[in-house]
Design a protein around this motif. Structure first.
Motif, PDB file in Angstrom:
ATOM      1  N   GLY A 330       0.835  -1.211   0.000  1.00 24.69           N
ATOM      2  CA  GLY A 330       0.000   0.000   0.000  1.00 24.69           C
ATOM      3  C   GLY A 330       0.862   1.248   0.000  1.00 24.69           C
ATOM      4  N   PHE A 331       0.216   2.345  -0.329  1.00 23.96           N
ATOM      5  CA  PHE A 331       0.907   3.644  -0.315  1.00 23.96           C
ATOM      6  C   PHE A 331      -0.018   4.664   0.323  1.00 23.96           C
ATOM      7  N   PRO A 332       0.561   5.656   1.011  1.00 20.22           N
ATOM      8  CA  PRO A 332      -0.308   6.713   1.523  1.00 20.22           C
ATOM      9  C   PRO A 332      -0.910   7.489   0.350  1.00 20.22           C
ATOM     10  N   GLU A 339      -4.071   0.506  -2.152  1.00 23.28           N
ATOM     11  CA  GLU A 339      -3.421  -0.794  -2.022  1.00 23.28           C
ATOM     12  C   GLU A 339      -3.373  -1.475  -3.392  1.00 23.28           C
ATOM     13  N   PRO A 340      -2.332  -1.201  -4.179  1.00 22.30           N
ATOM     14  CA  PRO A 340      -2.262  -1.800  -5.513  1.00 22.30           C
ATOM     15  C   PRO A 340      -2.001  -3.309  -5.494  1.00 22.30           C
ATOM     16  N   VAL A 341      -1.440  -3.846  -4.395  1.00 26.62           N
ATOM     17  CA  VAL A 341      -1.294  -5.305  -4.279  1.00 26.62           C
ATOM     18  C   VAL A 341      -2.114  -5.731  -3.070  1.00 26.62           C
ATOM     19  N   GLU A 359      -2.524  -6.957 -17.183  1.00 24.52           N
ATOM     20  CA  GLU A 359      -2.449  -5.651 -17.839  1.00 24.52           C
ATOM     21  C   GLU A 359      -1.622  -4.689 -16.987  1.00 24.52           C
ATOM     22  N   SER A 360      -1.304  -3.558 -17.588  1.00 25.41           N
ATOM     23  CA  SER A 360      -0.553  -2.537 -16.880  1.00 25.41           C
ATOM     24  C   SER A 360      -1.307  -2.114 -15.621  1.00 25.41           C
ATOM     25  N   GLY A 361      -0.589  -2.005 -14.519  1.00 30.04           N
ATOM     26  CA  GLY A 361      -1.212  -1.550 -13.280  1.00 30.04           C
ATOM     27  C   GLY A 361      -1.789  -2.667 -12.436  1.00 30.04           C
ATOM     28  N   SER A 362      -1.593  -3.940 -12.849  1.00 27.81           N
ATOM     29  CA  SER A 362      -2.201  -5.028 -12.085  1.00 27.81           C
ATOM     30  C   SER A 362      -1.390  -5.389 -10.845  1.00 27.81           C
ATOM     31  N   GLY A 363      -0.209  -4.806 -10.685  1.00 26.39           N
ATOM     32  CA  GLY A 363       0.563  -5.040  -9.466  1.00 26.39           C
ATOM     33  C   GLY A 363       1.719  -6.015  -9.652  1.00 26.39           C
ATOM     34  N   LYS A 364       2.062  -6.338 -10.876  1.00 23.18           N
ATOM     35  CA  LYS A 364       3.137  -7.314 -11.131  1.00 23.18           C
ATOM     36  C   LYS A 364       4.474  -6.793 -10.603  1.00 23.18           C
ATOM     37  N   SER A 365       4.819  -5.572 -11.022  1.00 19.29           N
ATOM     38  CA  SER A 365       6.130  -5.038 -10.635  1.00 19.29           C
ATOM     39  C   SER A 365       6.215  -4.811  -9.125  1.00 19.29           C
ATOM     40  N   LEU A 366       5.135  -4.310  -8.539  1.00 21.62           N
ATOM     41  CA  LEU A 366       5.178  -4.062  -7.092  1.00 21.62           C
ATOM     42  C   LEU A 366       5.407  -5.368  -6.338  1.00 21.62           C
ATOM     43  N   THR A 367       4.796  -6.452  -6.828  1.00 26.32           N
ATOM     44  CA  THR A 367       4.994  -7.751  -6.182  1.00 26.32           C
ATOM     45  C   THR A 367       6.482  -8.128  -6.254  1.00 26.32           C
ATOM     46  N   ASP A 496      11.931  -8.356 -14.675  1.00 25.08           N
ATOM     47  CA  ASP A 496      10.724  -7.545 -14.827  1.00 25.08           C
ATOM     48  C   ASP A 496      10.687  -6.964 -16.237  1.00 25.08           C
ATOM     49  N   GLU A 497       9.870  -7.505 -17.076  1.00 28.59           N
ATOM     50  CA  GLU A 497       9.758  -7.088 -18.482  1.00 28.59           C
ATOM     51  C   GLU A 497      11.144  -6.970 -19.126  1.00 28.59           C
ATOM     52  N   PRO A 498      11.941  -8.034 -19.097  1.00 29.14           N
ATOM     53  CA  PRO A 498      13.337  -7.881 -19.537  1.00 29.14           C
ATOM     54  C   PRO A 498      13.495  -7.637 -21.023  1.00 29.14           C
ATOM     55  N   ASP A 595      -8.785   1.089 -11.046  1.00 28.08           N
ATOM     56  CA  ASP A 595      -7.933   2.072 -10.389  1.00 28.08           C
ATOM     57  C   ASP A 595      -7.719   1.612  -8.935  1.00 28.08           C
ATOM     58  N   PRO A 596      -6.453   1.450  -8.498  1.00 30.93           N
ATOM     59  CA  PRO A 596      -6.227   0.953  -7.132  1.00 30.93           C
ATOM     60  C   PRO A 596      -6.904   1.827  -6.069  1.00 30.93           C
ATOM     61  N   ALA A 597      -7.185   3.087  -6.410  1.00 29.43           N
ATOM     62  CA  ALA A 597      -7.819   3.971  -5.428  1.00 29.43           C
ATOM     63  C   ALA A 597      -9.334   3.757  -5.393  1.00 29.43           C
TER      64      ALA A 597
END
Ligand SMILES: Nc1ncnc2c1ncn2[C@@H]1O[C@H](COP(=O)(O)OP(=O)(O)OP(=O)(O)O)[C@@H](O)[C@H]1O
Length: 656
Positions: A330-332, A339-341, A359-367, A496-498, A595-597
């Motif tokens: 999560g992020f403030p 909470e994107p993940v 898709e973009s924004g699904s939380g892959k990179s944050l994981t 990550d998306e190499p 949107d995670p928000a």
């Protein structure tokens, strides 16, 4: 024979600096500054005695052929005194600038080195100090440090420090966000070493440029302080002091104030112009163009969550390299927290290749970043379990953990350009890992770097190690990045998306290389991609993420035939195949990702799903296994979806 290390020296950097003299303004600034410096050296040697010679017969005289700017109240020549004062004036300004830069560097780099709380306190302190006008601060410090040249140097230096600290904070934050700093962190390199080796060399240019401009401002501040009687005291004299004395006789001989005033103006102008011209030539921002510091990246430690989340069915396997349970990131945010993940659970076994798609924004990179401990310090990472190569990341870790993960976990980033420090040779960057963790000597570490570059199929590795990253092609840089991961003995590679930033012709080479490494040493691979085909080809298992959750976990071989979640099926259907009718528009997934928000109640995919029912809109389905390795989070998993003759889900056709 030419020295290959010299051949590799970055020629662009030198030619950028040479660009300063290519504009008339820059050339004038350089000439003027050099003239000032020469004057500062020779003037006291040539004219010191004459400038101090008292002539009581010729006091407060106006300009004449003998005394171009007249004389002072002791009959001393104003022009000579102004020339002699160059050394002290410039010396004091440079001294104060040095203090401002050093104090600014200490305060500006503190947030990177100190913990989150202390770092924020320093940033807040600097922000408050920057809000005060510089001259006001200088006056305050002048009173604190006492009247005189030393007090004035300290005063002007400390008064200039907050703006340098702000500048350094901004520059450090910008560099610290680069992948090569993340790579160094994954390799377990300490913050101080990262600062010295990766950050400072990359902020040196803008710092030098801004220090030059700062010296011009310091010069003016000195003139101001001495003019007010707080700076240099008689019998010593700088331009400010001469100005102060000249103003006293303004009505008798205005030139007495004009000469030192003109000197201050010229010198200030020369330094400012030099700084501005250098800023333009080198391509860095001058102080007015700099924005507020972006956030820096530092490992956010995971907080343990009370369990229990349903584990991955293979979590009991004895050879796990990754065991993630109920991971939340999560992020403030303005309205509290996003909470994107939102509860990711999966495990990876030794030698296994697991793909993460979505898709973009699904939380892959944050994981992935949470696993590599590379998240921003503002990230709030919580997990019931976050075990990486047997290390529990929810517990505090020490040097031994850093060492273990530094040699056993490798990270490959998307952008091969930002994965390497542009100021350091590739070989030295690879060798850093071996020297730091394996205690190798310089020669031995460099030999290993050559060996590893050869292992990632870079020809002529002996020569390549001595080159800078910009001398590598994109594909070579990406292979070199993988080579850096191989400097230790990795058990887990997170990529990550190499291949996203690479030409299609080299994409396959990089994927083949990852496969070869995996097979050769039984290395586990987590491959993040939005390309279902890539993941299907390379991996054993695929995790499909949607809106911060894993919605399906299935064998890669079953992607096209046995996917059960409507989202996975839509992702697969969106990939054109040999049978795709190219006369018809390609299938797309209707609607937008969540949107995670603003995550809806129930299943996050319901609004886009052709199978959605009232239950889906009310209850979020759990990721449930069917007794095999296949897990899916859907109330209608595997239900038939009505399709049009082209194989496209009807609901999607209507929406497109
Ligand atoms: N520092 C942050 N603060 C707030 N939100 C963030 C932050 N970093 C990422 N996010 C949000 O988290 C969500 C997931 O980001 P993430 O980078 O994991 O997506 P992704 O699936 O890897 O997408 P992509 O394929 O585009 O990289 C995005 O909506 C992103 O805007």
């Amino acid at each position: 024979m030419s020295d290959p290390s010299r051949a590799g020296r970055d020629p662009r950097r030198a030619s950028r600096w040479a660009g300063v003299v290519r504009t008339p303004l820059g050339l004038a600034a350089v000439v003027l500054t050099l003239a000032l410096l020469v004057l500062a050296v020779v003037a006291p040697m040539l004219w010191s005695a004459d400038a101090s010679a008292v002539d009581t017969d010729d006091i407060l005289a106006g300009p004449s052929a003998e005394h171009w700017a007249g004389t002072d109240n002791l009959g001393r020549d104003i022009v000579l005194r102004t020339l002699v004062a160059t050394r002290l004036s410039i010396g004091l300004a440079l001294g104060a600038t040095a203090i401002a830069v050093v104090v600014g560097l200490v305060l500006g780099t503190a947030p990177l080195l100190l913990g989150r709380r202390a770092g924020r306190a320093v940033v807040a302190g600097v922000n408050v100090a920057v809000a005060f006008p510089g001259l006001l601060l200088a006056l305050f410090f002048a009173v604190v440090f006492g009247v005189g040249a030393t007090g004035a140097v300290l005063a002007v230096g400390f008064a200039g420090a907050p703006s340098f600290a702000r500048l350094v904070q901004t520059l450090v934050a910008g560099v610290a966000a680069h992948d090569y700093v993340s790579a160094a962190r994954v390799a377990g390199v300490g913050e101080l070493r990262i600062l010295v080796r990766h950050v400072l060399p990359n902020i040196a240019e803008p710092l030098i440029v801004n220090a030059t401009i700062g010296a011009g401002s310091a010069l003016l501040s000195f003139a101001g302080l001495s003019f007010l009687g707080l700076g240099v005291q008689a019998p010593a004299y700088d331009w400010g002091r001469l100005l102060f004395e000249g103003v006293g006789s303004l009505y008798v001989n205005p030139a007495a104030a004009f000469a030192p005033g003109a000197a201050v103006l010229l010198a200030g102008l020369a330094l400012n112009l030099l700084g501005e011209s250098a800023a333009k030539a080198v391509g860095v921002a001058s102080p007015g163009e700099l924005s507020v510091a972006p956030r820096r990246r530092r490992a956010a430690r995971a907080t343990p969550l009370p369990g229990p989340a349903e584990p991955d069915p293979q979590a009991d396997a004895p050879d796990l390299v990754l065991d993630v349970r109920d991971l939340h990131v999560g992020f403030p945010a303005r309205d509290g927290r996003v909470e994107p993940v939102r509860g990711v659970t999966f495990a990876v076994r030794r030698g296994e290749a697991v793909g993460i798609v979505g898709e973009s924004g699904s939380g892959k990179s944050l994981t992935a970043l949470a696993v590599a401990q590379l998240l921003d310090d503002l990230a709030d990472v919580r997990a019931e379990r976050l075990d990486v190569l047997g290390e529990d990341l929810t517990a505090p870790g020490g040097e031994s953990r850093r060492h273990h993960l530094g040699t056993s976990l490798a990270m490959v980033f998307q952008d091969p350009m930002s994965s390497f420090n542009p100021t350091t040779r590739v070989g030295a960057q690879l060798a850093e890992v071996a020297r730091h963790h394996q205690g190798m000597g310089r020669r031995e570490a460099m030999d290993r770097a050559v060996d590893r570059l050869a292992a990632v199929r870079i020809d002529d590795a002996e020569r390549r190690v001595r080159q800078y990253p910009h001398e590598f092609s994109g594909g070579m840089r990406q292979r070199a990045m993988i080579g850096m991961g191989l400097m230790g003995s990795p058990e887990l590679v997170i990529a990550d998306e190499p291949t996203t930033a690479l030409d299609v012709t080299v994409q396959q080479q990089v994927l083949d290389l990852l496969q070869a490494i995996r097979r050769a040493d039984d290395v586990a691979l987590v491959l993040i991609s939005h390309d279902v085909t890539v993941v299907g080809d390379v991996c054993d298992r695929v995790l499909v993420m949607y809106a911060g959750r894993v919605v399906e976990d299935l064998p890669a071989t079953g992607l096209t035939t046995s996917a059960r979640h409507p989202y996975t099926r839509a992702l697969v259907a969106a990939v054109p195949t040999m049978d795709t009718d190219l006369d018809r528009p390609l299938t797309v997934i209707p609607g937008r990702p969540v949107d995670p928000a603003d995550v809806p109640v129930g299943c996050a995919y319901a609004a886009r799903c052709p199978l959605a029912s009232d239950r889906c809109r009310a209850e979020d389905p759990p990721l449930a296994g069917d007794g095999t390795a296949h897990r899916v989070a859907c109330w209608h998993a595997g239900d038939p979806i009505d399709v049009d003759p082209g194989g496209r889900p009807l609901a999607q056709v209507e929406a497109t």
